[in-house]
Scaffold this motif. Structure first.
Motif, PDB file in Angstrom:
ATOM      1  N   ASN A 260       0.840  -1.197   0.000  1.00 33.75           N
ATOM      2  CA  ASN A 260       0.000   0.000   0.000  1.00 33.75           C
ATOM      3  C   ASN A 260       0.879   1.252   0.000  1.00 33.75           C
ATOM      4  OD1 ASN A 260      -2.224   1.677   0.171  1.00 33.75           O
ATOM      5  ND2 ASN A 260      -2.369   1.510   2.411  1.00 33.75           N
ATOM      6  N   GLY A 261       1.618   1.426  -1.098  1.00 30.04           N
ATOM      7  CA  GLY A 261       2.539   2.548  -1.195  1.00 30.04           C
ATOM      8  C   GLY A 261       3.975   2.055  -1.207  1.00 30.04           C
ATOM      9  N   ARG A 262       4.857   2.804  -0.591  1.00 27.30           N
ATOM     10  CA  ARG A 262       6.272   2.438  -0.620  1.00 27.30           C
ATOM     11  C   ARG A 262       6.930   2.753   0.713  1.00 27.30           C
ATOM     12  NH1 ARG A 262      10.867   4.767  -4.850  1.00 27.30           N
ATOM     13  NH2 ARG A 262      12.691   4.064  -3.674  1.00 27.30           N
ATOM     14  N   ILE A 263       7.767   1.820   1.164  1.00 24.97           N
ATOM     15  CA  ILE A 263       8.587   2.059   2.348  1.00 24.97           C
ATOM     16  C   ILE A 263       9.942   2.568   1.878  1.00 24.97           C
ATOM     17  CG2 ILE A 263       9.709   1.018   4.346  1.00 24.97           C
ATOM     18  CD1 ILE A 263       7.451  -1.011   4.429  1.00 24.97           C
ATOM     19  N   ALA A 264      10.421   3.639   2.464  1.00 19.30           N
ATOM     20  CA  ALA A 264      11.695   4.217   2.041  1.00 19.30           C
ATOM     21  C   ALA A 264      12.490   4.683   3.248  1.00 19.30           C
ATOM     22  CB  ALA A 264      11.465   5.389   1.084  1.00 19.30           C
ATOM     23  N   ASN A 286      -0.567  13.991  -3.268  1.00 23.35           N
ATOM     24  CA  ASN A 286      -1.586  13.150  -2.657  1.00 23.35           C
ATOM     25  C   ASN A 286      -0.920  11.919  -2.029  1.00 23.35           C
ATOM     26  OD1 ASN A 286      -4.148  12.342  -1.906  1.00 23.35           O
ATOM     27  ND2 ASN A 286      -4.508  11.244  -3.833  1.00 23.35           N
ATOM     28  N   VAL A 287      -0.015  12.223  -1.111  1.00 20.46           N
ATOM     29  CA  VAL A 287       0.776  11.189  -0.448  1.00 20.46           C
ATOM     30  C   VAL A 287       0.761  11.478   1.052  1.00 20.46           C
ATOM     31  CG1 VAL A 287       3.096  10.247  -0.138  1.00 20.46           C
ATOM     32  CG2 VAL A 287       2.270  10.773  -2.432  1.00 20.46           C
ATOM     33  N   PHE A 288       0.631  10.417   1.842  1.00 29.89           N
ATOM     34  CA  PHE A 288       0.554  10.583   3.289  1.00 29.89           C
ATOM     35  C   PHE A 288       1.710   9.832   3.950  1.00 29.89           C
ATOM     36  CE2 PHE A 288      -3.630  10.923   1.429  1.00 29.89           C
ATOM     37  CZ  PHE A 288      -4.084  12.140   1.950  1.00 29.89           C
ATOM     38  N   VAL A 309      10.187   5.567   6.602  1.00 26.59           N
ATOM     39  CA  VAL A 309       8.813   6.058   6.430  1.00 26.59           C
ATOM     40  C   VAL A 309       8.030   5.181   5.454  1.00 26.59           C
ATOM     41  CG1 VAL A 309       9.521   8.439   6.872  1.00 26.59           C
ATOM     42  CG2 VAL A 309       9.380   7.618   4.522  1.00 26.59           C
ATOM     43  N   HIS A 310       6.733   5.198   5.641  1.00 19.74           N
ATOM     44  CA  HIS A 310       5.832   4.594   4.670  1.00 19.74           C
ATOM     45  C   HIS A 310       5.127   5.733   3.948  1.00 19.74           C
ATOM     46  CE1 HIS A 310       1.765   2.817   3.561  1.00 19.74           C
ATOM     47  NE2 HIS A 310       2.636   2.236   2.777  1.00 19.74           N
ATOM     48  N   LEU A 311       5.311   5.796   2.624  1.00 16.91           N
ATOM     49  CA  LEU A 311       4.662   6.824   1.812  1.00 16.91           C
ATOM     50  C   LEU A 311       3.418   6.204   1.187  1.00 16.91           C
ATOM     51  CD1 LEU A 311       7.877   8.263   0.112  1.00 16.91           C
ATOM     52  CD2 LEU A 311       6.635   9.218   2.064  1.00 16.91           C
ATOM     53  N   GLU A 319       6.145   8.616  -6.478  1.00 15.14           N
ATOM     54  CA  GLU A 319       7.396   8.905  -7.195  1.00 15.14           C
ATOM     55  C   GLU A 319       7.644  10.411  -7.267  1.00 15.14           C
ATOM     56  OE1 GLU A 319       9.695   6.784  -8.127  1.00 15.14           O
ATOM     57  OE2 GLU A 319       8.454   5.229  -7.202  1.00 15.14           O
ATOM     58  N   LYS A 320       6.585  11.187  -7.467  1.00 16.79           N
ATOM     59  CA  LYS A 320       6.725  12.645  -7.474  1.00 16.79           C
ATOM     60  C   LYS A 320       7.189  13.149  -6.108  1.00 16.79           C
ATOM     61  CE  LYS A 320       3.196  13.678 -10.996  1.00 16.79           C
ATOM     62  NZ  LYS A 320       1.863  14.314 -11.215  1.00 16.79           N
TER      63      LYS A 320
END
Length: 346
Positions: A260-264, A286-288, A309-311, A319-320
């Motif tokens: 559900n998104g990306r961990i970075a 539109n990212v939390f 973080v989880h984006l 990506e933006k």
């Protein structure tokens, strides 16, 4: 200032030969603090003892301030060592001598007159903060005070180079911090080049300019401290950094979030560590962001921090957001980079 070129050290014994150093080359610049880190058995203690020829290399050369120590006669080597101070993990103080005499006796043996000895002892005990302990004995001192005496003794010969053999590993965290501050002061105010060995990454990040990582008698990676923190190449280096930044994340949490998104892993250093870049992400995209773990440490010159973080958001928006963070000076890495730092707990 210190040059080790292709140094190999082999110890021979009844059970055969042990190669402690394998073709090691290091160049320590004048006025810097250079750290060598490695686990037990990596060869770092042998390396630092080769730097002043307490251990003579089997092959290779050791130069200090342009002088090839390996080519000197015993008499000339003793003379050259006057400009190479050394402090040890075990302090190596004379138990039956006062603080004053522990510093004074080596000076007397080197031929200084009584007045010169007095001036130097008083000067360097003041520098290490023990001007009120002249008549105390080692048994009356704390571990940190004993190490300060050892440092004063090393400085009293007014060396150009100071070698530190695990100088803080026997000390508690608060005392370690005080000794590291003292080493920084010595380096800054007296201009003494410092080569130290340690197995503690917090020592490296706190006071060193550059660092070499050792494993099985070899230098496997070296560079500035910031380079090794931000772009570690070897597993051992990543493990050491992981000892500073350990992200304890439940396995179930990682599994749930990855779909559900990306961990970075976000790395902030210098000015960027004070920028509210992450806070601006949800405002512009539109990212939390959801912070899973993180911390900031003070390095010698600047702060450095990591946030896991989880984006949460669709792929294009995420990506933006990542491009935005990079533009703001934030280093962004995927799971392949930070996996060694994550402790997957149940």
């Amino acid at each position: 200032m210190i040059q080790l070129e292709n140094v190999t050290k082999v110890f021979s014994g009844k059970k055969g030969s042990i190669q402690a150093l394998d073709d090691v080359s290091l160049h320590v610049k004048k006025g810097e603090i250079f750290g060598v880190i490695g686990y037990s058995g990596a060869g770092k203690s042998t390396l630092i003892r080769c730097a002043n020829l307490l251990e003579r290399p089997t092959t290779g050369t050791v130069k200090v301030n342009g002088v090839d120590l390996t080519a000197l006669s015993p008499g000339k080597l003793r003379e050259a060592r006057q400009k190479i101070g050394m402090i040890f993990q075990g302090f190596n103080l004379l138990k039956t001598a006062t603080v004053y005499d522990n510093v004074a006796i080596p000076l007397k043996l080197s031929g200084l007159n009584k007045q010169e000895v007095k001036e130097r002892v008083e000067k360097y005990l003041e520098i290490v903060g023990l001007e009120q302990k002249h008549q105390a004995y080692p048994g009356e001192l704390s571990g940190g005070q004993k190490q300060r005496v050892a440092i004063a003794r090393a400085l009293a010969h007014e060396p150009e180079v100071l070698l530190c053999d695990e100088a803080t590993s026997a000390l508690d965290p608060d005392t370690t911090e005080a000794i590291l501050e003292l080493l920084l002061k010595i380096n800054r105010d007296l201009g003494i080049t410092i080569l130290l060995i340690t197995h503690e990454m917090n020592v490296i990040q706190r006071i060193c300019d550059r660092v070499a990582v050792m494993e099985q008698g070899q230098v496997i990676e070296q560079g500035t401290v910031m380079e090794l923190f931000t772009t570690p190449q070897k597993a051992t280096t990543k493990k050491f950094i992981g000892s500073v930044f350990s992200h304890n994340i439940p396995e179930s949490t990682l599994t749930h979030l990855q779909g559900n998104g990306r961990i970075a892993l976000l790395s902030f250093f210098g000015i960027s560590s004070g920028e509210p870049a992450l806070a601006l992400v949800s405002k512009h995209f539109n990212v939390f962001p959801n912070i899973l773990s993180g911390s900031i440490i003070q390095m010698k010159q600047e702060p450095y921090g990591q946030l896991l973080v989880h984006l949460r958001g669709d792929k294009e928006e995420v990506e933006k957001a990542i491009e935005f963070l990079i533009e703001k000076g934030v280093q962004v890495e995927g799971e392949d980079h930070y996996a060694v730092n994550i402790q997957r707990v149940s």
